[in-house]
Design a protein around this motif. Structure first.
Motif, PDB file in Angstrom:
ATOM      1  N   GLN A   7     -76.470   5.806  59.195  1.00 36.29           N
ATOM      2  CA  GLN A   7     -77.282   5.388  57.845  1.00 36.29           C
ATOM      3  C   GLN A   7     -77.188   6.106  56.919  1.00 36.29           C
ATOM      4  O   GLN A   7     -77.233   5.745  55.694  1.00 36.29           O
ATOM      5  N   GLN A  11     -76.318   4.827  53.176  1.00 38.16           N
ATOM      6  CA  GLN A  11     -77.382   5.030  52.422  1.00 38.16           C
ATOM      7  C   GLN A  11     -76.496   5.821  50.816  1.00 38.16           C
ATOM      8  O   GLN A  11     -76.737   5.566  49.719  1.00 38.16           O
ATOM      9  N   SER A  15     -76.021   3.652  47.209  1.00 38.44           N
ATOM     10  CA  SER A  15     -76.453   4.692  45.915  1.00 38.44           C
ATOM     11  C   SER A  15     -75.202   5.438  44.889  1.00 38.44           C
ATOM     12  O   SER A  15     -75.945   5.357  44.054  1.00 38.44           O
ATOM     13  N   PHE A  34     -82.645  14.445  51.237  1.00 38.88           N
ATOM     14  CA  PHE A  34     -82.319  13.316  53.424  1.00 38.88           C
ATOM     15  C   PHE A  34     -83.456  13.818  54.033  1.00 38.88           C
ATOM     16  O   PHE A  34     -83.445  14.528  54.122  1.00 38.88           O
ATOM     17  N   SER A  38     -83.841  10.350  59.602  1.00 39.07           N
ATOM     18  CA  SER A  38     -83.344   9.350  59.926  1.00 39.07           C
ATOM     19  C   SER A  38     -82.312   8.822  58.990  1.00 39.07           C
ATOM     20  O   SER A  38     -80.842   8.294  59.104  1.00 39.07           O
ATOM     21  N   SER A  40     -81.932   9.127  55.717  1.00 38.40           N
ATOM     22  CA  SER A  40     -82.515   7.822  54.512  1.00 38.40           C
ATOM     23  C   SER A  40     -82.358   9.286  53.143  1.00 38.40           C
ATOM     24  O   SER A  40     -82.953  10.149  53.293  1.00 38.40           O
ATOM     25  N   MET A  42     -82.923   9.984  49.217  1.00 39.52           N
ATOM     26  CA  MET A  42     -84.087   9.728  48.358  1.00 39.52           C
ATOM     27  C   MET A  42     -83.361  10.162  46.967  1.00 39.52           C
ATOM     28  O   MET A  42     -83.147  11.900  47.257  1.00 39.52           O
TER      29      MET A  42
END
Length: 75
Positions: A7, A11, A15, A34, A38, A40, A42
């Motif tokens: 993940q 990502q 990005s 992050f 997970s 992820s 941001m």
């Protein structure tokens, strides 16, 4: 750990590519967060920078920085 790594890697790739194509600056560690559970990612400041003429200003000489720490994590 594998799903977190997958993940995070996907990502980061998306990005970084979008940031390069759209001319988004300020991609420093202070602006990237992050999720620990997970992977992820941001971005807190994910907007293009403009010059005096209203054109997108690309200041980064290197579009994607792949540091030794990041290489070690991704392997």
């Amino acid at each position: 750990f594998y799903s977190f790594k997958k993940q995070f890697t996907s990502q980061l790739a998306v990005s970084s590519t979008i940031g390069y194509l759209l001319g988004i600056g300020q991609r420093t560690l202070q602006n990237i967060s992050f999720m620990k559970h997970s992977g992820s990612i941001m971005h807190s400041n994910f907007f293009p920078e403009y010059d005096e003429e209203g054109k997108i200003d690309i200041k980064d000489s290197v579009p994607i920085r792949l540091t030794r720490n990041l290489q070690h994590f991704l392997n």
